[in-house]
Design a protein around this motif. Sequence first.
Motif, PDB file in Angstrom:
ATOM      1  N   SER A  81      51.739 -32.019 -15.008  1.00  0.00           N
ATOM      2  CA  SER A  81      52.292 -30.903 -15.027  1.00  0.00           C
ATOM      3  C   SER A  81      51.801 -29.787 -16.274  1.00  0.00           C
ATOM      4  CB  SER A  81      53.813 -30.889 -15.543  1.00  0.00           C
ATOM      5  OG  SER A  81      54.705 -31.861 -14.489  1.00  0.00           O
ATOM      6  N   GLN A 127      58.579 -18.905   0.640  1.00  0.00           N
ATOM      7  CA  GLN A 127      59.049 -20.130   1.625  1.00  0.00           C
ATOM      8  C   GLN A 127      58.425 -19.861   2.816  1.00  0.00           C
ATOM      9  OE1 GLN A 127      61.085 -18.720  -0.375  1.00  0.00           O
ATOM     10  NE2 GLN A 127      61.863 -20.016  -1.935  1.00  0.00           N
ATOM     11  N   THR A 130      55.031 -21.665   3.120  1.00  0.00           N
ATOM     12  CA  THR A 130      54.910 -23.006   2.869  1.00  0.00           C
ATOM     13  C   THR A 130      54.469 -23.923   4.063  1.00  0.00           C
ATOM     14  OG1 THR A 130      57.027 -22.822   1.489  1.00  0.00           O
ATOM     15  CG2 THR A 130      56.219 -25.150   2.060  1.00  0.00           C
ATOM     16  N   PHE A 149      47.611 -25.795  -6.534  1.00  0.00           N
ATOM     17  CA  PHE A 149      48.520 -25.294  -7.493  1.00  0.00           C
ATOM     18  C   PHE A 149      48.029 -24.109  -8.579  1.00  0.00           C
ATOM     19  CE2 PHE A 149      49.713 -29.484  -5.910  1.00  0.00           C
ATOM     20  CZ  PHE A 149      50.982 -29.212  -5.315  1.00  0.00           C
ATOM     21  N   SER A 153      47.105 -18.955  -7.734  1.00  0.00           N
ATOM     22  CA  SER A 153      48.009 -18.335  -8.525  1.00  0.00           C
ATOM     23  C   SER A 153      47.282 -16.865  -9.002  1.00  0.00           C
ATOM     24  CB  SER A 153      48.368 -19.104  -9.947  1.00  0.00           C
ATOM     25  OG  SER A 153      47.079 -19.514 -10.747  1.00  0.00           O
ATOM     26  N   GLY A 212      57.584 -21.315 -14.396  1.00  0.00           N
ATOM     27  CA  GLY A 212      57.867 -21.495 -12.522  1.00  0.00           C
ATOM     28  C   GLY A 212      56.906 -22.518 -12.095  1.00  0.00           C
ATOM     29  N   SER A 213      55.495 -22.535 -12.630  1.00  0.00           N
ATOM     30  CA  SER A 213      54.836 -23.674 -12.181  1.00  0.00           C
ATOM     31  C   SER A 213      55.172 -25.142 -12.906  1.00  0.00           C
ATOM     32  CB  SER A 213      53.326 -23.518 -12.927  1.00  0.00           C
ATOM     33  OG  SER A 213      52.813 -22.203 -12.227  1.00  0.00           O
ATOM     34  N   ASN A 215      58.385 -26.139 -12.993  1.00  0.00           N
ATOM     35  CA  ASN A 215      59.568 -26.343 -12.537  1.00  0.00           C
ATOM     36  C   ASN A 215      59.351 -26.517 -10.960  1.00  0.00           C
ATOM     37  OD1 ASN A 215      61.127 -26.551 -14.874  1.00  0.00           O
ATOM     38  ND2 ASN A 215      61.636 -24.426 -14.807  1.00  0.00           N
ATOM     39  N   GLN A 216      58.490 -26.108 -10.305  1.00  0.00           N
ATOM     40  CA  GLN A 216      58.206 -26.041  -8.801  1.00  0.00           C
ATOM     41  C   GLN A 216      58.405 -27.609  -8.315  1.00  0.00           C
ATOM     42  OE1 GLN A 216      54.717 -24.651  -7.112  1.00  0.00           O
ATOM     43  NE2 GLN A 216      53.307 -25.227  -8.851  1.00  0.00           N
ATOM     44  N   LEU A 217      59.094 -27.808  -7.247  1.00  0.00           N
ATOM     45  CA  LEU A 217      59.251 -28.898  -6.752  1.00  0.00           C
ATOM     46  C   LEU A 217      58.965 -29.303  -5.249  1.00  0.00           C
ATOM     47  CD1 LEU A 217      60.353 -31.768  -6.922  1.00  0.00           C
ATOM     48  CD2 LEU A 217      62.666 -30.989  -6.438  1.00  0.00           C
ATOM     49  N   LEU A 219      56.543 -27.694  -3.144  1.00  0.00           N
ATOM     50  CA  LEU A 219      55.158 -28.006  -2.613  1.00  0.00           C
ATOM     51  C   LEU A 219      54.505 -29.095  -3.280  1.00  0.00           C
ATOM     52  CD1 LEU A 219      53.283 -24.411  -2.641  1.00  0.00           C
ATOM     53  CD2 LEU A 219      53.576 -25.907  -0.761  1.00  0.00           C
TER      54      LEU A 219
END
Length: 284
Positions: A81, A127, A130, A149, A153, A212-213, A215-217, A219
């Motif tokens: 993470s 979304q 995605t 990821f 960005s 945001g990066s 907590n993203q789930l 992807l």
Amino acid sequence: MVGSKSQKAFRITFKVLIYTVCIFLSILSIFPFIIMLVNATRSNQQILSQSLTLIPGTSLADNFKPLTRGTFNAVVGFKNSIIIAAGATIFATYFSSITAYALTVYDWRLRNGFFTFIVAVMMLPAQVSTIGFYQFMYSLDLVNNFIPFIVPSIAAPSIVFFMRQYLLSTFSVDIVNAARIDGANEFYTFNMIVLPMMKPAIAMQAIFVFVGSWNQLLLPLILLTDQKMQTMPIMVRALNANFIKTEYGATYLGLTLSMIPLFIVYFALSKYIIAGVQLGGVKE
């Protein structure tokens, strides 16, 4: 005399009311975190049977046990993470800053049209792309890889918009012209002169990007199928995916552990945000 006393009393009453509202909102904002910390020390039975409480439990050691078995690996989750969140934050803030700088300082024919395109891209929900993004990454053989990821960005239209507005309100082009007269090249001017002046804006956006990066789930759940590549949110979700018995206490404890880096980043960068607010308050 009576009028001045009444005005003074009104100002005091108004100030007390403002402080009361601010204190209430502060307590309201930290209340979910307090509940999370308390539930991390309580057992499943206490969480399910007892009502909301602020009294810590005695099951903290028991809640650690599910975190040490199965697919949950806090060290691997933290490492993955942090790599993703830190990489995405650096890429997003730096390249968005240099894009906003180009839109502010340079006068070129398609500047307004390019900025309009950036604003239009902001209207598209993430979304929508995605499935196409997953197919594109799969075709490039980038599944179970951190590149999808971090590198994308670079294109962060909302950050570009914010940085541009910040430069328009606080930055003077005369500084760039003076640097050019002194012989500084464009990259030196941006990296050594402009970028330090943008620290408050960069710090604020860095907090948002990092959170945001981190907590993203969705992807990561699709692209990271190897357990050694999974992030902390995926591992916390796995704690709640047991159909036989859900470890609520362990889930709250996992959430608490996953929040620690977010607090560290916020407190480390908050001083730059405060400095930026103070600078804007005294700017003529």
